[in-house]
Design an enzyme around this catalytic site. Structure first.
Site, PDB file in Angstrom:
ATOM      1  N   SER A 108       0.770  -1.258   0.008  1.00  0.00           N
ATOM      2  CA  SER A 108       0.023   0.118   0.098  1.00  0.00           C
ATOM      3  C   SER A 108       0.880   1.497   0.075  1.00  0.00           C
ATOM      4  O   SER A 108       1.968   1.297   0.226  1.00  0.00           O
ATOM      5  CB  SER A 108      -0.852   0.013   1.353  1.00  0.00           C
ATOM      6  OG  SER A 108      -0.274   0.157   2.394  1.00  0.00           O
ATOM      7  N   SER A 110       0.712   3.616   2.410  1.00  0.00           N
ATOM      8  CA  SER A 110       0.797   4.351   3.530  1.00  0.00           C
ATOM      9  C   SER A 110       2.397   5.015   3.860  1.00  0.00           C
ATOM     10  O   SER A 110       2.235   5.842   4.959  1.00  0.00           O
ATOM     11  CB  SER A 110       0.314   3.163   4.740  1.00  0.00           C
ATOM     12  OG  SER A 110       1.232   2.294   4.893  1.00  0.00           O
ATOM     13  N   LYS A 165       5.257   0.546   9.317  1.00  0.00           N
ATOM     14  CA  LYS A 165       5.059   1.851   9.812  1.00  0.00           C
ATOM     15  C   LYS A 165       6.460   2.297  10.322  1.00  0.00           C
ATOM     16  O   LYS A 165       7.338   1.699  10.651  1.00  0.00           O
ATOM     17  CB  LYS A 165       4.012   2.105  10.845  1.00  0.00           C
ATOM     18  CG  LYS A 165       2.607   1.496  10.369  1.00  0.00           C
ATOM     19  CD  LYS A 165       1.853   2.068   9.307  1.00  0.00           C
ATOM     20  CE  LYS A 165       0.628   1.438   8.883  1.00  0.00           C
ATOM     21  NZ  LYS A 165      -0.122   2.128   7.589  1.00  0.00           N
ATOM     22  N   SER A 269      -2.926   6.697   5.676  1.00  0.00           N
ATOM     23  CA  SER A 269      -2.279   5.543   6.713  1.00  0.00           C
ATOM     24  C   SER A 269      -3.239   5.064   7.772  1.00  0.00           C
ATOM     25  O   SER A 269      -3.491   6.190   8.576  1.00  0.00           O
ATOM     26  CB  SER A 269      -0.914   5.958   6.932  1.00  0.00           C
ATOM     27  OG  SER A 269      -0.453   4.934   7.969  1.00  0.00           O
TER      28      SER A 269
END
Length: 305
Positions: A108, A110, A165, A269
């Site tokens: 993705s 994010s 992350k 995100s």
């Protein structure tokens, strides 16, 4: 554990394959091969006795039949041969992925602009300690995650999923995010403006800044018109009472043994703002290198903060 989570756990699949092929290899090495040898010796003795008898009767025989007979009896069954060939390869891959480096694919946006969709990254599995594979239990302490680290972890809401992350808060930190600016323990982070970032997938522009996260500089992307936080998306999670929310942001105190994670693509995100803290036992490792991107070869070999 559901079938879907088992199929999604490649480490578990590798472990099962390693055990199965390893058992077959050891069984053949210390038992089946000896049985074949004994059977071959008996067949060769019978072959030799028959030849002696035939020679005594004046019949001449070809000696090559003895070699062929022995080779046929000693030949490993196909399932044993393949297991013996695959076992060391599977064992090596399992060891490398479990204790040294593991590859992941970015699914993705994010972490844009730091990481792009399609990036194949390497994750250091021993930076934050040595963990037992499958159960992910730490057995040797090495280092603790630091603010600014890009970290892969098991998603607290579904342990079969791996998320990536950036570590924004470590245990004891007070993390405040108001009007798209972070403050850590009362100290506001600095933001240097950069040229707008073009998201090639959506063909849209985002504002881009260089954020200094207590000494770690990295790029972030902001969509000015997007809300700082979507309050309707905030879920229940452990230690939620450590956080307070308002339309302009939130403030959270990170509990012991947990970490607060955010994506660099701040307005695109789903992270700790919505589903909570990441426990230490969920940590997989520290991401550090893009080793391949088939749609953007210039990304190969990119190290990142």
């Amino acid at each position: 554990m559901t079938l879907q989570s088992i199929l999604g756990n490649f480490a578990l699949i590798l472990f099962v394959l390693m055990i199965v092929t390893g058992v077959i290899w050891f069984l053949d090495r210390f038992y089946l091969s000896k049985q074949r040898r004994a059977k071959a010796d008996a067949a060769l003795a019978a072959f030799d006795a028959r030849n002696v008898k035939l020679r005594a009767e004046g019949i001449k025989l070809e000696s090559s039949g003895r070699v062929e007979l022995e080779a046929n009896i000693l030949r490993q069954p196909t399932w044993v041969e393949y297991s013996g060939s695959f076992f060391p390869v599977i064992a090596m891959v399992f060891f490398l992925r479990s204790f040294l480096y593991e590859p992941f694919k970015i699914p993705s946006s994010s972490m844009v602009p730091t990481l792009l969709v399609g990036d194949l990254i390497l994750v250091n599995k021993f930076t934050y300690g040595i963990r037992l594979p499958i159960v992910n239990k730490k057995i040797i302490e090495v280092n603790q995650p630091q603010r600014g680290d890009v970290m892969v972890f098991k998603y607290p809401k579904d342990m079969s999923l791996d998320y990536i992350k950036r570590v924004v808060g470590v245990p004891g930190d007070k993390v405040v995010y108001q009007n798209k600016h972070l403050t850590i323990n009362g100290k506001a982070l600095s933001y240097a403006p950069l040229p707008d970032y073009l998201n090639e997938d959506s063909l849209s522009y985002s504002q881009q800044f260089k954020e200094n996260l207590t000494g770690v500089e990295h790029k972030i992307a902001i969509v000015p018109q997007a809300p700082t936080i979507n309050l309707s998306g905030v879920q229940d999670f452990p230690y939620k009472s450590n956080c307070t929310y308002n339309p302009d942001g939130f403030a959270c105190i990170v509990p012991p043994g947990n970490y607060f994670m955010m994506g660099d693509n701040r307005d695109n995100s789903e992270d700790s703002r919505y589903w909570g803290f990441v426990p230490d036992e969920n940590i997989v490792g520290k991401a550090f290198l893009v080793w391949m991107n088939l749609s953007n070869l210039k990304r190969i070999g990119t190290f990142f903060n």
